[in-house]
Write a protein that holds these residues in place. Sequence first.
Motif, short mmCIF file in Angstrom:
data_model
loop_
_atom_site.label_atom_id
_atom_site.label_comp_id
_atom_site.label_asym_id
_atom_site.label_seq_id
_atom_site.Cartn_x
_atom_site.Cartn_y
_atom_site.Cartn_z
N ALA A 371 5.59 5.75 -2.71
CA ALA A 371 5.25 7.17 -2.81
C ALA A 371 6.38 7.95 -2.16
CB ALA A 371 3.91 7.46 -2.13
N SER A 372 6.36 9.24 -2.32
CA SER A 372 7.42 10.08 -1.77
C SER A 372 7.50 9.91 -0.25
CB SER A 372 7.17 11.55 -2.12
OG SER A 372 8.21 12.35 -1.62
N ASP A 373 8.68 9.52 0.23
CA ASP A 373 8.99 9.34 1.65
C ASP A 373 8.22 8.19 2.31
OD1 ASP A 373 10.88 11.38 1.69
OD2 ASP A 373 9.39 12.91 2.16
N ALA A 374 7.59 7.33 1.54
CA ALA A 374 6.88 6.18 2.10
C ALA A 374 7.87 5.06 2.41
CB ALA A 374 5.83 5.67 1.13
N LEU A 427 13.87 -0.84 7.24
CA LEU A 427 12.88 -0.33 6.30
C LEU A 427 13.58 0.30 5.10
CD1 LEU A 427 10.59 1.46 8.92
CD2 LEU A 427 10.30 -0.86 7.99
N LEU A 428 12.85 0.35 4.00
CA LEU A 428 13.33 1.06 2.80
C LEU A 428 12.40 2.25 2.57
CD1 LEU A 428 15.32 1.24 0.47
CD2 LEU A 428 13.76 -0.18 -0.89
N LYS A 429 12.99 3.44 2.61
CA LYS A 429 12.23 4.68 2.43
C LYS A 429 12.43 5.22 1.03
CE LYS A 429 11.74 9.29 4.51
NZ LYS A 429 12.24 10.18 5.58
N PHE A 430 11.34 5.52 0.35
CA PHE A 430 11.41 6.00 -1.02
C PHE A 430 11.51 7.54 -1.00
CE2 PHE A 430 10.06 1.74 -1.40
CZ PHE A 430 10.49 1.31 -2.65
#
Length: 433
Positions: A371-374, A427-430
């Motif tokens: 999701a956005s910024d997850a 971490l990978l941020k979407f």
Amino acid sequence: MSAMDKGVPRIGASLNPLETKSAPASHEVRDALDEFLGAFEAFKDANDERLGEIEKKLTADVVTEDKVERINRALDRQKKTVDELALAFARPDISSIGGGETRARLDPAKREHKRAFDLYVRKGEAHELRVLEAKALSAQSDPDGGYLVPAETERMIDRVVSDASPIRAIAGVRQIGAASYKKPFTTSGPASGWVGETEGRVESGAPQLSEIEFPAMELYAMPAATSTLLDDAAVNIDQWLAEEVQTAFAEQEGSAFVNGDGIRRPRGFLSYPKVANASWAHGKLGYLVTGNAGAFPMANASDILIDLIYSVKAGYRANARFVMNRATQSAIRKFKDADGNYLWQPGIAAGTPPTLLNYPVTESEDMPSIASDATAMAFGDFKRGYLIVDRLGVRVLRDPYSSKPYVLFYTTKRVGGGVQNFEALKLLKFGTA
């Protein structure tokens, strides 16, 4: 027409726990795995067809897209079935605890404690147990807080919960006897440098030390039993208790180790401050961004996964793994490299995890979805990055009054956790920043 002929793999049946040690159970695990691997081949064929249509017409046929998604969802269900079967088959045979062979191996003191505990659980007679624990100078139990379960039962509960809790299975675990665990670390080391043989040495400064603390928080479960069950001598009380509390403990731990706020529960790794990896500092977890809010990059989506891998120092990559939930794994399953090979590969044996770019994938449903910024993906060496502390002793308090005619067993253990090495996890941020 079979389900596979329609493009959707058949889902295997779940396993009766009472059959976990039988030969048919072994065959069921193998059959479910074969079915899953066959389903993955069907998924690759359907996805290749979809990609071919996109390459030719710049868009995929709706029927093809739907077929790929149906097989993908079926793969997720089949993978869950394989995992459950493998877990059930690998689960230790709790029924052996308290049996003649095990009982014969116990020393007299442990055998006496086990007999007294069984009498307390079945009849509520606590005198013998109170005397034994007073004799042992146990500071961890009292009549109001319950009594310690036998050591064999405690080990069995811990083993079963470890199998069912995804983060516990990959993190560092330490047992403690105090209320908390403190770990010192160096914030700045002594001055150092190169000098010639006859040159003067500058006096080195003392290292600066700090410490992180992991308090053990109380986790409880409260299974209920009928008087008939407790009066039945054929019922193994240790087995019953371990089976009743394992699911509750595993679910609560799994959630806390990922998202816990550290208040009356362990602190999850996603609750720590996060910062762009280029600005990483101790006490924060570094992240990379996909550059596309709520999605992977539009072009060369797999490149960000390679960047995530190499954002972790080489010393931590040898034992690193990906952590994500089932939905994120479903999206990644479609990715291919430049040679047309799928990046995600299923485990070749029951109980072995799938791999992504040759690194194991741990599935945790407590991880956020894309999701956005997850921060929906984590990568690193969790054994060195995240520490779980278990205070020795599982306690049981018998309560025959609160919910008559049932007897409640307030069962508690103390668990803490938190990040111990902020360099080991990324971490990978979407998102875009």
